[in-house]
Design an enzyme around this catalytic site. Structure first.
Site, PDB file in Angstrom:
ATOM      1  N   ASP A   6       0.789  -1.261   0.424  1.00  0.00           N
ATOM      2  CA  ASP A   6       0.081   0.397   0.044  1.00  0.00           C
ATOM      3  C   ASP A   6       1.288   1.363   0.275  1.00  0.00           C
ATOM      4  O   ASP A   6       2.274   1.182   0.054  1.00  0.00           O
ATOM      5  CB  ASP A   6      -0.980  -0.209   1.210  1.00  0.00           C
ATOM      6  CG  ASP A   6      -0.409  -0.303   2.515  1.00  0.00           C
ATOM      7  OD1 ASP A   6       1.111  -0.815   3.268  1.00  0.00           O
ATOM      8  OD2 ASP A   6      -0.690   0.785   4.007  1.00  0.00           O
ATOM      9  N   GLU A   7       0.108   2.194  -0.707  1.00  0.00           N
ATOM     10  CA  GLU A   7       0.669   3.969   0.100  1.00  0.00           C
ATOM     11  C   GLU A   7       2.154   3.693  -0.888  1.00  0.00           C
ATOM     12  O   GLU A   7       2.811   4.460   0.487  1.00  0.00           O
ATOM     13  CB  GLU A   7       0.751   4.394   1.601  1.00  0.00           C
ATOM     14  CG  GLU A   7      -0.693   4.271   1.765  1.00  0.00           C
ATOM     15  CD  GLU A   7      -0.946   4.915   3.048  1.00  0.00           C
ATOM     16  OE1 GLU A   7      -2.128   5.630   3.197  1.00  0.00           O
ATOM     17  OE2 GLU A   7       0.178   4.476   3.905  1.00  0.00           O
ATOM     18  N   ASN A   8       3.034   3.141  -1.645  1.00  0.00           N
ATOM     19  CA  ASN A   8       3.992   3.705  -2.093  1.00  0.00           C
ATOM     20  C   ASN A   8       3.611   4.211  -3.044  1.00  0.00           C
ATOM     21  O   ASN A   8       2.881   4.455  -3.909  1.00  0.00           O
ATOM     22  CB  ASN A   8       4.856   2.414  -2.956  1.00  0.00           C
ATOM     23  CG  ASN A   8       5.457   2.452  -4.009  1.00  0.00           C
ATOM     24  OD1 ASN A   8       6.575   3.438  -2.996  1.00  0.00           O
ATOM     25  ND2 ASN A   8       5.836   1.787  -4.937  1.00  0.00           N
TER      26      ASN A   8
END
Lengths: 696, 696
Positions: free
Chosen positions: B311-313
């Site tokens: 997530d959230e890269n």
């Protein structure tokens, strides 16, 4: 209680009176005018010697300080910087393994410009850091340290806490948080009572049947033991293990019946009490076994001392064993005491082989006992003095039995070297110190902290502080403050009271129950077992388990009643406080009754609720008579006296400790006419005598 | 709340209405007339299959039952005896390693003569035992079970709790007590979020620099991990480890900067937020490293699934790295999403090699993702349904973010398969269940339980119970009961509130502070960070940490105000309750002010104290206007409205959630003339609209 600075107008260099919260009180402490502000830019620097143990101690110090203040300190720990706020000057590491002769001294100099902590050893520095934490004060304007000079070292070298995890097992985290609390009050010996009739709680790789069959699976692995020992070492605390033999050994015999003095099989003991099983002191196999086992334990526990118990062996199994009787006859051993002395001498040789000094309870003191053994006295200061005169080192536990539910004040006055000692200065050196003993008949992980804390802090003070530190009111004031601070270490002595009450009530609305529990204490001594029979497998979740020794409410009421009665003949002082208190008791009744009616577990509380009702009536009526100057009719006094006698009887293993104060009021009301004729001195004397009633 | 039996006069075989405390509600449950007494002669017998896991479960069951009732049960656990009270008929052990397709069903038949628990597997039997414990009822006459038939199995197979110990470490005992609580509400997946920018918390023997340099020493040894996994297995709970990559990986790069997409050095992240560091997906060395590391972890964690985060890269490091850009160009990878898809496919091969199924957050769903990967959705049910239509299994966490401080009711209505789903029955099978997520930005060992419990029990119910179980009032009633029972497992969600308040006040006298904390909640979403900046090294000991989501006092007040206003035009109902409440607020002020004045740590509470003062005034005055039928002057309404707007603003990262109810009263007072002309239906509609004010 807030900490107030009594600033005196005497210039900056004058010593001032300051109501501090230090516990134990340092050997020498002087406060000066002025405060040092504590901000989030605090830096702590070790400018001379430092090591991993000191750095870890500083880290814990900063975390606790952050937790209390809400600050996020900006620094990382550093060595050698100019902008220090707290400077630690430590000279050397101290003993690798914490030892009896560790130098625990330190000096603390807080001036308006610097906080300087000087200590010869890391342990001394750790002791000093606890003092610094206790000096942190708060006002609406912020946090500060008072300007102060401390020069401190302990009065006694051996300041211990025994935890009996034989009767009830306590998981490692319970021991760890208690070690943290010990460090906070500068105790330095954790006496780990590892074996009992009811449990053998340390893993033996040499004889695994010991822990496998003797513990219900509740034992410490050697890895866990090492972790606890290291945890203690980090805090400058010694760990003295106890293997209680030849008695108190039923759990050993479950896996190894061949060691016993009677034929097995043996079962783990489930009751409290003194039991017959004892090791057979006449068989060489037993000594071979002990050599191997104690050798294994000697390697595991690095402390110089090993405790071999030796208490309460009544020798009944020995009396009935013909082989043992024949052995005694052959060797010319006249009685069981002498036989135990023989056992101890054999044991001593084994301990010497494994480089350990022996310590045991009073009973080991037999004529043949070598002088390097240490006597641990449950009997008292006289026994200890006798031993000292004979040249034995000794430590005191009589008077420090915190499992007996006595008030703190009672432990506080017990001094290992009483003021009237007949020991010479040289002999006094044999009195090493003392240990609070937390015997485990009635404690669980949920309740044990409330049996140890905060009372043990007062024992810690007795063992650290000068003999002259004896003001009981001030002790209680500081103890109350410390009690809240101990919570930051995870101690559950405060928080778990409500937990137990919520469970009993099966509800979150427990205000009435909280009031009730504040008015009672568990019964003293070993009366709980008579009042409320149970086994080691019974739950410890009753009302008595929520109750705590040394009721603060009772102490406050006693003070209020004393003030009120001393205010004769006006009887105004505290009158409205007392009225409010008794009305509060009375008003809690409907809610309390509702809870009791819904919960079977609260049934045993019902008679107490009735007692409190009667006490509040009696109190209010007595107040009314006294303040109005009316003498009550004789029938009233008789009726109230009967109710008070009933209320004074323990129920469900707790006692309503506020009865005494209400009795004082009722008696004062009844005796009003004659009291009016007394002088104020006579009056005060009489008033304090009124507290004791016919039944107790 | 007591459990009442609504005995209906319909003969012994008729189903009755019974207000039970079961949570989660079973799939099928029917109560009958009658009670079965529970005494200390209770016996529990496994008459068919049994094993160590079941026996340990029975042992825990009996200990908890003893703790609640105070009984000492006389039995030892036995197999095959005639005098059984509770009989367990279990057929087989179930999966050796807890698995997605474990049969967790059970049947419970409590009649006047026997308690019979039947289950195909040990896990089913364990689930049933929790139901039995929740059926124990108490009255003044004793403990009893109601006569009941239960046929139960979960609606969803994956019912999890994620605990993020990356941002703040939690020691093993915290995880253990939470596993106990999970078992109590029949959750079956512990999602262990082991790595984050702020901490790498699992020992790697292959790459020790990972935990040594990435954790501040706060990590789990592999031995500890095994212990947790076994602890979970004993309770029929799977342990799914998460290694969050390629983003959220700063802590990996402290020891292994060569894995990163930018040159190091890297430092452990101390802030909350989303950060740039990401593994370099273009380098073969990175995959070799991951192969070895994930292979090591695959051997340590026996579960069939491994969570790789994903997530959230945001790919900012990738954008700036010329080598990565060149790689993308060469391979024809159009953007960072596609690059992450490439990374995931490589990762998937590694996991396949180590016999693990991949699970990751929404972001991993890229066109090339193989169908055996599982989508963990923080985005929501629509994203999950899309994935299901494409043939992917999925679990839901959107709506179950318990770290956001929303009330239980809001989580409770979130259904992984909403009533209006467009999924076919076949597609619905892809929806495996859901997970509550305890993200760790603002939790410490002292506060985490209060962020997880009791709210997570309602999510557990949503995932276990039939879709039709939706009565919010009844959910809250049962939740309140369960909350007390969770305490017997050592959970600290109730007890630690007072601990924190005592520390803030440095005093035991915290009644006024307890009242205040009961009226507030932590701010919602991620607003705490804006309101009260802090780092991962900051203490979590402020007033906001003592505050808890979902204020029970606010809920009660809302109900009272609704009742009061609905009682138009009499306005008698609950009027005196409301008056009492507002007076209680007002009367707490002097004590509160005294505490605040003594403690710097309570400074941020001061404006809240002023708000509560204003709210109590406004409430009392509004009540007065309404009950007397007087219309207040316009200036009054304007002045009060301004004060309410001020009180509605969060302070110190908490909000006074009772403002809404007071606003209703003030608005009702102001609009009294026009309200008087309304019909009762219009009135009720209007009253509920009045709650929302101009600022929020």
């Amino acid at each position: 209680m807030p900490t107030d600075v009594f600033t005196q107008q005497q210039g900056p260099d004058a010593v001032i009176k300051y109501q501090h919260n230090l516990m134990p009180v340092p050997a020498h402490v002087e406060f000066y005018d002025g405060k040092v502000q504590l901000t989030d830019s605090l830096k702590v620097v070790a400018t001379q010697y430092t090591d991993a143990r000191l750095q870890a101690g500083l880290d814990r110090f900063l975390k606790r300080l952050q937790g209390r203040t809400g600050f996020t300190f900006t620094q990382n720990l550093t060595v050698n910087t100019a902008s220090a706020t707290i400077e630690i000057r430590c000279s050397k590491p101290g003993d690798t393994i914490p030892a009896l002769d560790e130098d625990e001294s330190y000096e603390l100099d807080i001036s308006l410009s610097t906080v300087l902590l000087t200590a010869p050893t890391v342990v001394g520095a750790l002791r000093g850091l606890e003092t610094v934490l206790q000096l942190v004060s708060s006002s609406r304007d912020g946090y500060y340290f008072p300007v102060v000079k401390v020069k401190d070292q302990p009065r006694f070298r051996w300041r211990g806490l025994l935890i009996d995890i034989g009767r009830h097992y306590e998981p490692p985290e319970v021991l760890k948080r208690n070690l943290d609390a010990m460090a906070a009050v500068k105790l330095n010996v954790f006496h780990w009572h590892l074996t009992e009739d009811q449990g053998f709680r340390i893993e033996s790789k040499k004889f695994p049947k010991l822990h496998q069959m003797g513990s219900d699976g509740l034992f410490y692995t050697q890895e866990q033991a090492k972790e606890i020992i290291e945890y203690a070492r980090q805090r400058g605390i010694r760990v003295v293990p106890e293997f209680d033999i030849p008695g108190h050994s039923t759990s050993w015999l479950v896996g190894h019946p061949e060691l016993g003095s009677a034929a097995g099989p043996y079962k783990i003991e489930r009751q409290a009490g003194i039991f017959e099983p004892a090791l057979d002191p006449t068989r060489e196999d037993v000594y071979k076994f002990l050599d191997v086992f104690l050798g294994e334990m000697a390697a595991l526990f690095p402390d110089a001392y090993m405790h071999i118990g030796g208490d309460e062996n009544e020798g009944k199994q020995w009396d009935r064993n013909p082989n043992i009787q024949a052995f005694m006859k052959e060797k010319g051993i006249p009685n069981n005491h002498a036989l135990q002395a023989y056992f101890n001498q054999r044991l001593l040789k084994i301990l010497e082989k494994h480089k350990k000094k022996m310590i045991g309870w009073d009973e080991i003191l037999q004529p043949e006992l070598p002088k390097n053994a240490v006597i641990h006295s449950w009997r008292g200061t006289a026994a200890l003095a006798d031993a000292a005169k004979k040249g034995y080192d000794g430590i005191l536990s009589n008077g420090y039995y915190i499992d007996l539910s006595y008030p703190t004040s009672q432990h506080y006055v017990v001094d290992p070297i009483p003021a009237d000692t007949t020991l010479t200065a040289e002999e006094q050196k044999h009195i090493l110190g003392g240990e609070a003993t937390m015997w485990g008949e009635y404690v669980s992980p949920e309740t044990i902290d409330s049996r140890i804390w905060p009372r043990t802090a007062a024992i810690a003070e007795r063992l650290w502080s000068p003999r002259t530190t004896t003001d009981i009111d001030d002790m209680y004031r500081r103890l109350s403050n410390l009690s809240v601070q101990l919570e930051e270490l995870g101690l559950t002595h405060e928080r778990n009271v409500d937990v137990l009450l919520r469970r009993l009530a099966n509800s979150k609305d427990i205000e009435s129950l909280k009031l009730l529990v504040s008015l009672v204490e568990p019964v003293k001594e070993y009366r709980r077992g008579e009042q409320r029979p149970s086994t080691m497998l019974s739950p410890l979740t009753g009302f008595v388990d929520a109750a705590r020794p040394d009721s603060e409410s009772a102490r406050r009421l006693r003070k209020a009643v004393d003030d009120f009665l001393s205010d004769a003949p006006r009887f105004q002082l505290r009158a409205s406080d007392l009225e409010k208190t008794f009305k509060e008791w009375r008003d809690s009744e409907p809610a309390l009754t509702a809870l009791i009616d819904r919960s079977m577990a609260l049934h045993e509380v019902k008679p107490l609720a009735i007692d409190v009702h009667n006490l509040s009536d009696a109190g209010l009526e007595a107040l009314q008579f006294i303040t109005s100057g009316q003498t009550p009719p004789l029938e009233w006094s008789q009726a109230k006296s009967a109710l008070l006698n009933e209320a004074a009887k323990p129920k469900g293993a707790v006692e309503l400790v506020v009865v005494t104060s209400v009795r004082q009021l009722v008696t004062a009301a009844a005796e009003l006419p004659q009291l009016k004729t007394m002088s104020s001195t006579e009056w005060k004397k009489h008033v304090s005598a009124m507290a004791s009633g016919p039944t107790k």
